[in-house]
Design a protein around this motif. Sequence first.
Motif, PDB file in Angstrom:
ATOM      1  N   LEU A  38       0.406 -11.893  -7.393  1.00  0.00           N
ATOM      2  CA  LEU A  38       0.044 -11.663  -5.998  1.00  0.00           C
ATOM      3  C   LEU A  38      -1.313 -12.277  -5.708  1.00  0.00           C
ATOM      4  N   PRO A  39      -1.518 -12.786  -4.483  1.00  0.00           N
ATOM      5  CA  PRO A  39      -2.844 -13.303  -4.130  1.00  0.00           C
ATOM      6  C   PRO A  39      -3.904 -12.213  -4.296  1.00  0.00           C
ATOM      7  N   GLU A  40      -5.033 -12.601  -4.836  1.00  0.00           N
ATOM      8  CA  GLU A  40      -6.112 -11.633  -4.997  1.00  0.00           C
ATOM      9  C   GLU A  40      -6.546 -11.137  -3.629  1.00  0.00           C
ATOM     10  N   GLY A  41      -6.662  -9.839  -3.493  1.00  0.00           N
ATOM     11  CA  GLY A  41      -7.080  -9.266  -2.222  1.00  0.00           C
ATOM     12  C   GLY A  41      -5.945  -8.984  -1.262  1.00  0.00           C
ATOM     13  N   LEU A  42      -4.688  -9.331  -1.626  1.00  0.00           N
ATOM     14  CA  LEU A  42      -3.555  -9.029  -0.749  1.00  0.00           C
ATOM     15  C   LEU A  42      -3.447  -7.522  -0.545  1.00  0.00           C
ATOM     16  N   THR A  43      -3.370  -7.084   0.692  1.00  0.00           N
ATOM     17  CA  THR A  43      -3.166  -5.669   0.995  1.00  0.00           C
ATOM     18  C   THR A  43      -1.735  -5.445   1.451  1.00  0.00           C
ATOM     19  N   ILE A  44      -1.215  -4.261   1.131  1.00  0.00           N
ATOM     20  CA  ILE A  44       0.163  -3.905   1.462  1.00  0.00           C
ATOM     21  C   ILE A  44       0.124  -2.667   2.341  1.00  0.00           C
ATOM     22  N   THR A  45       0.668  -2.779   3.548  1.00  0.00           N
ATOM     23  CA  THR A  45       0.747  -1.644   4.468  1.00  0.00           C
ATOM     24  C   THR A  45       2.200  -1.246   4.606  1.00  0.00           C
ATOM     25  N   GLY A  46       2.499   0.011   4.303  1.00  0.00           N
ATOM     26  CA  GLY A  46       3.843   0.537   4.502  1.00  0.00           C
ATOM     27  C   GLY A  46       3.938   1.234   5.841  1.00  0.00           C
ATOM     28  N   THR A  47       5.109   1.165   6.458  1.00  0.00           N
ATOM     29  CA  THR A  47       5.297   1.876   7.714  1.00  0.00           C
ATOM     30  C   THR A  47       6.730   2.386   7.797  1.00  0.00           C
ATOM     31  N   ALA A  48       6.872   3.577   8.383  1.00  0.00           N
ATOM     32  CA  ALA A  48       8.180   4.201   8.592  1.00  0.00           C
ATOM     33  C   ALA A  48       7.938   5.384   9.523  1.00  0.00           C
ATOM     34  N   ARG A  49       8.995   6.092   9.866  1.00  0.00           N
ATOM     35  CA  ARG A  49       8.845   7.248  10.752  1.00  0.00           C
ATOM     36  C   ARG A  49       8.164   8.422  10.038  1.00  0.00           C
ATOM     37  N   SER A  50       8.350   8.518   8.718  1.00  0.00           N
ATOM     38  CA  SER A  50       7.807   9.652   7.967  1.00  0.00           C
ATOM     39  C   SER A  50       6.294   9.736   8.102  1.00  0.00           C
ATOM     40  N   GLU A  51       5.787  10.958   8.153  1.00  0.00           N
ATOM     41  CA  GLU A  51       4.350  11.186   8.279  1.00  0.00           C
ATOM     42  C   GLU A  51       3.691  11.126   6.898  1.00  0.00           C
ATOM     43  N   HIS A  52       2.809  10.162   6.712  1.00  0.00           N
ATOM     44  CA  HIS A  52       2.007  10.036   5.503  1.00  0.00           C
ATOM     45  C   HIS A  52       0.638   9.517   5.908  1.00  0.00           C
ATOM     46  N   ASP A  53      -0.379   9.833   5.098  1.00  0.00           N
ATOM     47  CA  ASP A  53      -1.628   9.082   5.166  1.00  0.00           C
ATOM     48  C   ASP A  53      -1.664   8.194   3.926  1.00  0.00           C
ATOM     49  N   ASP A  54      -2.752   7.452   3.742  1.00  0.00           N
ATOM     50  CA  ASP A  54      -2.823   6.533   2.599  1.00  0.00           C
ATOM     51  C   ASP A  54      -2.619   7.268   1.281  1.00  0.00           C
ATOM     52  N   ALA A  55      -3.294   8.409   1.139  1.00  0.00           N
ATOM     53  CA  ALA A  55      -3.258   9.135  -0.137  1.00  0.00           C
ATOM     54  C   ALA A  55      -1.857   9.658  -0.441  1.00  0.00           C
ATOM     55  N   SER A  56      -1.205  10.259   0.553  1.00  0.00           N
ATOM     56  CA  SER A  56       0.125  10.829   0.278  1.00  0.00           C
ATOM     57  C   SER A  56       1.157   9.730   0.070  1.00  0.00           C
ATOM     58  N   TYR A  57       0.988   8.580   0.743  1.00  0.00           N
ATOM     59  CA  TYR A  57       1.951   7.498   0.513  1.00  0.00           C
ATOM     60  C   TYR A  57       1.750   6.886  -0.878  1.00  0.00           C
ATOM     61  N   ARG A  58       0.512   6.834  -1.329  1.00  0.00           N
ATOM     62  CA  ARG A  58       0.285   6.332  -2.692  1.00  0.00           C
ATOM     63  C   ARG A  58       0.937   7.249  -3.716  1.00  0.00           C
ATOM     64  N   GLU A  59       0.905   8.558  -3.471  1.00  0.00           N
ATOM     65  CA  GLU A  59       1.607   9.481  -4.354  1.00  0.00           C
ATOM     66  C   GLU A  59       3.120   9.237  -4.297  1.00  0.00           C
ATOM     67  N   PHE A  60       3.631   8.975  -3.083  1.00  0.00           N
ATOM     68  CA  PHE A  60       5.048   8.658  -2.907  1.00  0.00           C
ATOM     69  C   PHE A  60       5.406   7.393  -3.691  1.00  0.00           C
ATOM     70  N   ALA A  61       4.563   6.355  -3.563  1.00  0.00           N
ATOM     71  CA  ALA A  61       4.811   5.093  -4.258  1.00  0.00           C
ATOM     72  C   ALA A  61       4.734   5.278  -5.772  1.00  0.00           C
ATOM     73  N   LYS A  62       3.789   6.073  -6.220  1.00  0.00           N
ATOM     74  CA  LYS A  62       3.655   6.325  -7.669  1.00  0.00           C
ATOM     75  C   LYS A  62       4.900   7.026  -8.206  1.00  0.00           C
ATOM     76  N   ALA A  63       5.429   7.971  -7.438  1.00  0.00           N
ATOM     77  CA  ALA A  63       6.645   8.667  -7.872  1.00  0.00           C
ATOM     78  C   ALA A  63       7.820   7.691  -7.969  1.00  0.00           C
ATOM     79  N   ALA A  64       7.895   6.761  -7.028  1.00  0.00           N
ATOM     80  CA  ALA A  64       8.959   5.759  -7.074  1.00  0.00           C
ATOM     81  C   ALA A  64       8.820   4.875  -8.307  1.00  0.00           C
ATOM     82  N   LEU A  65       7.595   4.475  -8.629  1.00  0.00           N
ATOM     83  CA  LEU A  65       7.374   3.647  -9.818  1.00  0.00           C
ATOM     84  C   LEU A  65       7.697   4.429 -11.088  1.00  0.00           C
ATOM     85  N   ASP A  66       7.322   5.700 -11.118  1.00  0.00           N
ATOM     86  CA  ASP A  66       7.631   6.530 -12.282  1.00  0.00           C
ATOM     87  C   ASP A  66       9.142   6.600 -12.520  1.00  0.00           C
TER      88      ASP A  66
END
Length: 489
Positions: A38-66
Motif C-alpha cells: 500500500l502507498p505509504e500514508g494511505l488512509t482507509i475510511t469505512g462507511t455504512a449505516r451502522s453507528e461506529h466511531d473510529d475506535a469501535s470500527y477498528r475493534e470491528f475490523a480487528k475482530a474480522a481479521l482475527d
Amino acid sequence: MPTTRTPVSKLLLFGATGDLAQRMLLPSLYGLHADHLLPEGLTITGTARSEHDDASYREFAKAALDEFLPEDRKDANAVQSFLERIGYQALDATDIAHYQDLAAKVGDVAGGLAIFLSTAPSLFEPVIKGLDSAGLAGPTVRIGLEKPLGYDLESSRTINDTVATAFPEERTFRIDHYLGKETVQNILALRFGNSFFEPVWNARGIDNVQITIAETVGLEDRAGYYETAGALRDMVTNHMLQLLALVAMEPPARFDGTAIRDEKAKVFRSLRQMRSEDVPNLTVTGQYGEGAVSGEIVKSYADELGKPSTTETFVAIKAHVDNWRWQGVPFYLRTGKRMATRRSEIAIQFKPVPHSMFAGRGGTLQPNVLVIRLQPEEYVQLLVMAKEPGLDRDGIRLREVPLNLSMDSAFAGSRRRIAYERLLLDLIEGDPTLFVRRDEVEAQWEWTDAIRAGWEAGAVKPKSYPSGSWGPSAAVALSERDGVTWQDD
C-alpha cells in the motif's frame, strides 16, 4: 491528478460493515499493508449505516481479521499499524446531507481518492448524487463498482448512465472478482507466453471448450438476492462469459487495459445471439431438490426458500463464437448450486490425431485435453497419451496420463493471494486491465437477456435435480448429442 497507474492517497469503502468487507476486503487490505504494497500514508475510511466511531470500527475490523485471516498471516504489530490507517463515518446513503459529513471525514482528495462501492442497485443513484454533491467525484477520484450492476441490459444501462454523470469511463472500475484470480490471469500467460499453444488454439486444433463453475453450497444467506437473480444472472453474465472471453480472445498487442479489453469486447460482439425458438435446444435449466452433499442430507431449494419457486439454480448452455478462429467450435458452459463437488475449471479438448497407427494394437487414443483448474486447487493439467511400461509382444499399450503444473508446488515460495488483493491494489494504483469496461458489460447482458427471453417465450421451467449430482440429465444430453462428454473426473 491521478490517471491510469497513478496511486491515490485515500481509500473509501462503502459497505464497510458487511460480509464482503469482513471476509475479503479488510483481510485483503491488511495483506497488502503487511507486505508493504500500500502507498505509504494511505488512509482507509469505512462507511455504512451502522453507528461506529473510529475506535469501535477498528475493534470491528480487528475482530474480522482475527476470524478470517489465516493463522500464518497474523502479526500483532502489522495488525496494529494497519488499524491505525482506518477511520469510519456512519452514513445514511439516501440522505444527501450526510455526504458533507463523509467528505469532511475523508478530507482533502487532491492526492487522489479511490472509492470501493458495494451497495444495492437501488442505492446507486443517491450514492452517486451524494458523492458528487460533496466534492467526492472530481477528477482526482476513481470508483470501483462491485456487482450486481443491474439484472438485465436496461437496468445495467441505467446504472452505468447514473455512474457516468459523475465518473467518466476512465475513472470507473467495474469489478468481477474472478479476474483477480491467479489462475485466471494464467490463461493469458499460457496462451501468449508460450509458442506451442497458439498455433492450435483455433477451430483447426480444438474440438470443444467446457467451462464449469460448480458449487456445493445452497442459498446460505443470499436468498433475497438469489431468488431475483438465478444462476444465469449470478454466474453466467459475469464470471463465465469473462472466462470465455479470455479463452477465445485474439492476441492483444500489449498487456494493458485498453488492448486486453478491446479484444474481450470483440469476443462478446461475436457471440452468436440465440433466437427464442433455439433457446430450449441450446440451454438446460435446473433447480436442486433434496439430496446428499458430502455425506450430509440437505433440503431442496424450495424448502430452503420456504416457498415454491421457478428460479434456476443450474444452467448449461451451448454457445458459439462466430468469427474466423472459432467457427464451428462449441463452448459448453455449466454452473450450479448443490453440485457433486466444488469446482471451477476450463477444459479445452483438442481434436484427435488425424490417423492412428496404433489402431487395433495399442488401445484407443484419447484426444488431448488441457484443464485449467481455478478452485479449489489451482493447477494446469495437460492430458496426453503415453506408452505403458513393459514388454509389448502384441503391440504397445497406450494410456492417458496427466502432465501437471501445480501452482502450489511450482511456486511454493510464493504466497497465494485472494483475488481482492490484486483488484484492490489495481484500484488504488489505477490499473484498469483486470476490470470490466461498459461495452463488455452491456454485450454480456444483451446475450444472456436473449436466453431469458427464450425461456419466457417457451415457458421453460427448471428441471429438478438431486442435490449432490451434476445437474439434470438433460445437461448430459446437451453435450453428448454432439459426441462430447463433460469433464467430471
